[in-house]
Design a protein around this motif. Sequence first.
Motif, PDB file in Angstrom:
ATOM      1  N   GLN A  74       0.831  -1.196   0.000  1.00 48.23           N
ATOM      2  CA  GLN A  74       0.000   0.000   0.000  1.00 48.23           C
ATOM      3  C   GLN A  74       0.874   1.258   0.000  1.00 48.23           C
ATOM      4  N   PRO A  75       0.725   2.121  -1.010  1.00 45.97           N
ATOM      5  CA  PRO A  75       1.515   3.356  -1.056  1.00 45.97           C
ATOM      6  C   PRO A  75       0.852   4.463  -0.242  1.00 45.97           C
ATOM      7  N   SER A  76       1.640   5.446   0.138  1.00 41.50           N
ATOM      8  CA  SER A  76       1.147   6.510   1.018  1.00 41.50           C
ATOM      9  C   SER A  76       0.046   7.348   0.371  1.00 41.50           C
ATOM     10  N   VAL A  77      -0.008   7.394  -0.960  1.00 41.86           N
ATOM     11  CA  VAL A  77      -0.981   8.276  -1.621  1.00 41.86           C
ATOM     12  C   VAL A  77      -2.423   7.836  -1.391  1.00 41.86           C
ATOM     13  N   TYR A  78      -2.631   6.585  -0.969  1.00 39.05           N
ATOM     14  CA  TYR A  78      -3.988   6.104  -0.684  1.00 39.05           C
ATOM     15  C   TYR A  78      -4.297   6.072   0.811  1.00 39.05           C
ATOM     16  N   GLY A  79      -3.377   6.533   1.638  1.00 32.83           N
ATOM     17  CA  GLY A  79      -3.635   6.556   3.069  1.00 32.83           C
ATOM     18  C   GLY A  79      -4.006   5.179   3.584  1.00 32.83           C
ATOM     19  N   VAL A 125       1.504  -4.906   7.862  1.00 31.74           N
ATOM     20  CA  VAL A 125       1.092  -3.504   7.958  1.00 31.74           C
ATOM     21  C   VAL A 125       2.323  -2.631   7.752  1.00 31.74           C
ATOM     22  N   ARG A 126       2.199  -1.672   6.860  1.00 31.66           N
ATOM     23  CA  ARG A 126       3.324  -0.788   6.570  1.00 31.66           C
ATOM     24  C   ARG A 126       3.334   0.428   7.480  1.00 31.66           C
ATOM     25  N   MET A 127       4.524   0.782   7.953  1.00 33.61           N
ATOM     26  CA  MET A 127       4.731   1.972   8.761  1.00 33.61           C
ATOM     27  C   MET A 127       5.610   2.923   7.970  1.00 33.61           C
ATOM     28  N   ASN A 128       5.041   4.072   7.591  1.00 35.41           N
ATOM     29  CA  ASN A 128       5.726   5.026   6.716  1.00 35.41           C
ATOM     30  C   ASN A 128       6.085   6.274   7.505  1.00 35.41           C
ATOM     31  N   LEU A 129       7.376   6.497   7.711  1.00 31.81           N
ATOM     32  CA  LEU A 129       7.823   7.695   8.415  1.00 31.81           C
ATOM     33  C   LEU A 129       8.579   8.654   7.499  1.00 31.81           C
ATOM     34  N   PHE A 156       8.651  -1.336   7.826  1.00 28.71           N
ATOM     35  CA  PHE A 156       9.110   0.016   8.135  1.00 28.71           C
ATOM     36  C   PHE A 156       9.719   0.685   6.905  1.00 28.71           C
ATOM     37  N   LEU A 157       9.198   1.857   6.559  1.00 36.59           N
ATOM     38  CA  LEU A 157       9.838   2.725   5.578  1.00 36.59           C
ATOM     39  C   LEU A 157      10.465   3.874   6.352  1.00 36.59           C
ATOM     40  N   ILE A 158      11.737   3.704   6.706  1.00 42.64           N
ATOM     41  CA  ILE A 158      12.455   4.712   7.474  1.00 42.64           C
ATOM     42  C   ILE A 158      13.900   4.760   6.992  1.00 42.64           C
ATOM     43  N   ASN A 159      14.567   5.851   7.319  1.00 42.82           N
ATOM     44  CA  ASN A 159      16.013   5.960   7.131  1.00 42.82           C
ATOM     45  C   ASN A 159      16.664   5.521   8.437  1.00 42.82           C
ATOM     46  N   VAL A 160      17.327   4.375   8.430  1.00 45.82           N
ATOM     47  CA  VAL A 160      17.858   3.828   9.675  1.00 45.82           C
ATOM     48  C   VAL A 160      18.926   4.725  10.296  1.00 45.82           C
ATOM     49  N   ALA A 161      19.491   5.627   9.510  1.00 43.09           N
ATOM     50  CA  ALA A 161      20.500   6.542  10.044  1.00 43.09           C
ATOM     51  C   ALA A 161      19.884   7.674  10.852  1.00 43.09           C
TER      52      ALA A 161
END
Length: 295
Positions: A74-79, A125-129, A156-161
Amino acid sequence: MSSEIPFCKAARTPVRGPEMAVPARSCDTHAHVFAHCADYPFALDRTYTPPEASLEDYLKLHRILGIDRGVLVQPSVYGTDNSLHLHALRQLREQGHDYRGVCVVDPEITIAELEELHEAGFRGVRMNLLFRGGLQWKEVLKLADRIAGMGWHLQFLINVADCDDIMDRVAALPVPVVFDHMGHMPAALGVEEPGFQKLLKLLKDNKAWVKLSGSYRVTMQEKYPYPDVTAIAAALVAANADRCIWGSDWPHPHFPGLMPDDTDLLEDLRVWVKDPDIRERILVSNPSRLYDFND
């Protein structure tokens, strides 16, 4: 529609199959489909506006690559409106295909709604930060407990740094965690970057999975090939090859650079992973375990 929301370029049309041997039941664990906005409206607070990317074109890509299975994310554009991918998964099943999905849901979602998604093929479930329209950590804590008994995972969609606090919490979660795009860290930071080292530790301890995807998003190169990504990918595989999976990220939304060739992205596995048996685990057996495929 706000003029501040950029439009995305369309994916390149693939023209060649891979020279690398692609095992039967190989899986592309990260892709999206996008419909006309009149049929499936976009979230108002989205970060980008994608072009249409049909299920038919996605399946055409897989035929060219020799891929038999896939995971729609699921991409962020569809919430939290998962209806497009829900419909796509049901259509794929009717056509005899074995595909899975990763959704974005409200933390107040009911068990009945989760069970409906599960029946359709969703397994995470995707977590988008990174982008607007995604989930936040405080919302996911509740979801982690809710999905723990379903065999699902958090993605998780995050930058681990940039996420020390989250990286330190992952091991305590009651569900598996999958990191998008090799941790989404700029490759220039190198494998010794502390957040990346935490990701490697989570892999070694069997506390996380990682997608060998999005190389074009983390490279410092303007065009393919992306040699600076090799050390990053190789370090992830060396940490725990049994927790690595591959994804195309088709149709490559919200990317301003030169669109990658999906065949190149698949064949990069030959550069990163010399052992064909390990490549087969990454493409076949690992995603089969994670996504509960019908072997």
